[in-house]
Design an enzyme around this catalytic site. Sequence first.
Site, PDB file in Angstrom:
ATOM      1  N   CYS A 118      42.415  40.371  57.863  1.00 19.05           N
ATOM      2  CA  CYS A 118      41.851  40.271  56.509  1.00 19.05           C
ATOM      3  C   CYS A 118      40.934  41.439  56.158  1.00 19.05           C
ATOM      4  O   CYS A 118      40.650  41.658  54.979  1.00 19.05           O
ATOM      5  CB  CYS A 118      41.081  38.967  56.355  1.00 19.05           C
ATOM      6  SG  CYS A 118      42.073  37.538  56.755  1.00 19.05           S
ATOM      7  N   HIS A 259      36.219  38.932  50.382  1.00 21.32           N
ATOM      8  CA  HIS A 259      37.500  38.417  50.855  1.00 21.32           C
ATOM      9  C   HIS A 259      37.630  36.957  50.431  1.00 21.32           C
ATOM     10  O   HIS A 259      36.692  36.175  50.565  1.00 21.32           O
ATOM     11  CB  HIS A 259      37.568  38.538  52.378  1.00 21.32           C
ATOM     12  CG  HIS A 259      38.749  37.850  52.986  1.00 21.32           C
ATOM     13  ND1 HIS A 259      40.026  38.018  52.512  1.00 21.32           N
ATOM     14  CD2 HIS A 259      38.846  36.981  54.014  1.00 21.32           C
ATOM     15  CE1 HIS A 259      40.854  37.287  53.228  1.00 21.32           C
ATOM     16  NE2 HIS A 259      40.167  36.635  54.151  1.00 21.32           N
ATOM     17  N   ASN A 289      44.413  32.395  50.635  1.00 23.36           N
ATOM     18  CA  ASN A 289      43.988  33.500  51.498  1.00 23.36           C
ATOM     19  C   ASN A 289      45.173  34.445  51.690  1.00 23.36           C
ATOM     20  O   ASN A 289      46.161  34.076  52.316  1.00 23.36           O
ATOM     21  CB  ASN A 289      43.511  32.935  52.840  1.00 23.36           C
ATOM     22  CG  ASN A 289      43.068  34.029  53.809  1.00 23.36           C
ATOM     23  OD1 ASN A 289      43.252  35.217  53.567  1.00 23.36           O
ATOM     24  ND2 ASN A 289      42.478  33.620  54.918  1.00 23.36           N
TER      25      ASN A 289
HETATM   26  N1  ACO Z   1      44.443  17.957  55.093  1.00 21.87           N
HETATM   27  C1  ACO Z   1      43.746  16.889  55.473  1.00 21.87           C
HETATM   28  N2  ACO Z   1      42.954  16.880  56.553  1.00 21.87           N
HETATM   29  C2  ACO Z   1      42.873  18.012  57.286  1.00 21.87           C
HETATM   30  C3  ACO Z   1      43.616  19.158  56.936  1.00 21.87           C
HETATM   31  C4  ACO Z   1      44.419  19.112  55.792  1.00 21.87           C
HETATM   32  N3  ACO Z   1      45.146  20.161  55.361  1.00 21.87           N
HETATM   33  N4  ACO Z   1      43.335  20.137  57.830  1.00 21.87           N
HETATM   34  C5  ACO Z   1      42.463  19.615  58.710  1.00 21.87           C
HETATM   35  N5  ACO Z   1      42.189  18.334  58.392  1.00 21.87           N
HETATM   36  C6  ACO Z   1      41.298  17.391  59.057  1.00 21.87           C
HETATM   37  C7  ACO Z   1      41.051  17.791  60.489  1.00 21.87           C
HETATM   38  O1  ACO Z   1      42.092  17.273  61.300  1.00 21.87           O
HETATM   39  C8  ACO Z   1      39.723  17.141  60.758  1.00 21.87           C
HETATM   40  O2  ACO Z   1      39.934  15.770  61.010  1.00 21.87           O
HETATM   41  P1  ACO Z   1      39.084  15.005  62.154  1.00 21.87           P
HETATM   42  O3  ACO Z   1      37.672  15.118  61.683  1.00 21.87           O
HETATM   43  O4  ACO Z   1      39.665  13.658  62.104  1.00 21.87           O
HETATM   44  O5  ACO Z   1      39.354  15.775  63.403  1.00 21.87           O
HETATM   45  C9  ACO Z   1      38.992  17.261  59.431  1.00 21.87           C
HETATM   46  O6  ACO Z   1      40.009  17.488  58.447  1.00 21.87           O
HETATM   47  C10 ACO Z   1      37.982  18.388  59.381  1.00 21.87           C
HETATM   48  O7  ACO Z   1      38.560  19.577  59.909  1.00 21.87           O
HETATM   49  P2  ACO Z   1      37.755  20.922  60.037  1.00 21.87           P
HETATM   50  O8  ACO Z   1      38.634  21.967  60.641  1.00 21.87           O
HETATM   51  O9  ACO Z   1      36.423  20.685  60.657  1.00 21.87           O
HETATM   52  O10 ACO Z   1      37.555  21.270  58.485  1.00 21.87           O
HETATM   53  P3  ACO Z   1      36.677  22.392  57.836  1.00 21.87           P
HETATM   54  O11 ACO Z   1      35.742  21.793  56.890  1.00 21.87           O
HETATM   55  O12 ACO Z   1      36.139  23.358  58.842  1.00 21.87           O
HETATM   56  O13 ACO Z   1      37.760  23.178  56.956  1.00 21.87           O
HETATM   57  C11 ACO Z   1      39.026  25.233  57.040  1.00 21.87           C
HETATM   58  C12 ACO Z   1      38.850  23.820  57.571  1.00 21.87           C
HETATM   59  C13 ACO Z   1      39.334  25.154  55.570  1.00 21.87           C
HETATM   60  C14 ACO Z   1      40.148  25.927  57.777  1.00 21.87           C
HETATM   61  C15 ACO Z   1      37.713  26.027  57.225  1.00 21.87           C
HETATM   62  O14 ACO Z   1      37.234  25.844  58.521  1.00 21.87           O
HETATM   63  C16 ACO Z   1      37.845  27.517  56.981  1.00 21.87           C
HETATM   64  O15 ACO Z   1      38.066  27.967  55.869  1.00 21.87           O
HETATM   65  N6  ACO Z   1      37.599  28.336  58.017  1.00 21.87           N
HETATM   66  C17 ACO Z   1      37.529  29.795  57.910  1.00 21.87           C
HETATM   67  C18 ACO Z   1      38.821  30.460  57.630  1.00 21.87           C
HETATM   68  C19 ACO Z   1      38.600  31.939  57.528  1.00 21.87           C
HETATM   69  O16 ACO Z   1      37.678  32.447  56.906  1.00 21.87           O
HETATM   70  N7  ACO Z   1      39.437  32.746  58.169  1.00 21.87           N
HETATM   71  C20 ACO Z   1      39.225  34.162  58.198  1.00 21.87           C
HETATM   72  C21 ACO Z   1      40.290  34.906  57.600  1.00 21.87           C
HETATM   73  S1  ACO Z   1      41.870  34.296  58.032  1.00 21.87           S
HETATM   74  C22 ACO Z   1      42.789  35.554  58.677  1.00 21.87           C
HETATM   75  O17 ACO Z   1      42.289  36.508  59.200  1.00 21.87           O
HETATM   76  C23 ACO Z   1      44.299  35.387  58.642  1.00 21.87           C
END
Ligand code: ACO
Length: 332
Positions: A118, A259, A289
């Site tokens: 990214c 980003h 993203n």
């Molecule tokens: N729908 C429903 N529930 C979901 C989904 C979904 N699509 N995905 C995950 N869950 C559930 C999980 O299983 C978890 O359930 P549990 O509590 O029963 O275990 C719950 O939701 C919470 O999951 P988390 O991963 O803790 O959710 P979070 O609030 O962290 O959000 C996300 C996830 C959106 C991926 C976030 O962490 C994020 O944006 N992270 C950073 C991403 C980023 O910036 N990446 C850098 C660039 S990417 C690149 O370089 C290609």
Amino acid sequence: MHDAFETTARIAGIGTYLPERVLENADLERMVETSDEWIRTRTGIRERHVVAEGEALVDLVERAGKAAMADAGVAPGEIDLFLLATATLEQPIPASSAIAQPRLGVVNAACLDVSAACSGFVFALNVARQFIATGEAKNVLVIGAECLTRFTDWTDRTTCVLFGDGAGAVVLQPAPAGDGILRCAWKTDGTYADLISMPGGGCRIPPWDREAIEQRLPFIKMRGNEVFKVAVRALTEISAQVMDEAGITVDDLALFVPHQANLRIITAVGSRLKIPEDKVFTNVQWVGNTSAASIPLALGQAVEQGRIRRGDLVLSSAFGGGFTWASVLFRY
Ligand code: ACO
């Protein structure tokens, strides 16, 4: 307010391209156990663009690149360096920039792929700036483009709701210090390599390894929650560093164009840097993203919407796989 170079690079033209096909959260509800409400509240994303069958990286690169050259009023033959930031290659050999070269008509350009996930576009801007500053290049085409959805595991709800495809391009030309790019900073910490990765498809786990395909290794994996915390901290620090080094404050900024990975990350970084909400650009809601394409796409849309005008001071910061992170401050 500028760095050691007497000459720097300015954005002479900008272009973007998004594939026509749109995938809404409602479509994803039919594919995995998720909901529009979860996706919107956790990420801000409502829809993303997806390449059509038969469409791939170089198709997006061509559209965005030609638009940027037209905007700059530069003929393709005048481009002397072409940098393509991408994590989703057209094919492993040769470089995607080389495959795109004849389509773009940049026949006099040396072509180089830049791989920094990214952060790739900002990394590529920093490379381009050096060649312009030393006088080695006069017209540089920098494109960030991705077909992430080709490497998305559509059975993994933790990643498949996040990604989209697209491309953004700029033409850079020499400018006196104080105009164009004022500061740039970039960092890598490879101890986090496993947190965002595609473990299969390279030489350690080759693309033809059937077992690896069954284990879904040639797909993008991300430990989102762990990435989130580092991303907020790293983006805040590097943005503050670049502003400090340039001797400016958020009051001097016309727009912050970070980003576009997640609305919550953007909001957290914006508030830590004390940037008023109306000076923070977001389009993650509509494109998801798009990795290396994210910042040039956002910049292009911000210019189109009149949110960035000539002479404005703009800060762009990226964070992604590697981990890599980078920030660039420029006068448009
Ligand atoms: N729908 C429903 N529930 C979901 C989904 C979904 N699509 N995905 C995950 N869950 C559930 C999980 O299983 C978890 O359930 P549990 O509590 O029963 O275990 C719950 O939701 C919470 O999951 P988390 O991963 O803790 O959710 P979070 O609030 O962290 O959000 C996300 C996830 C959106 C991926 C976030 O962490 C994020 O944006 N992270 C950073 C991403 C980023 O910036 N990446 C850098 C660039 S990417 C690149 O370089 C290609």
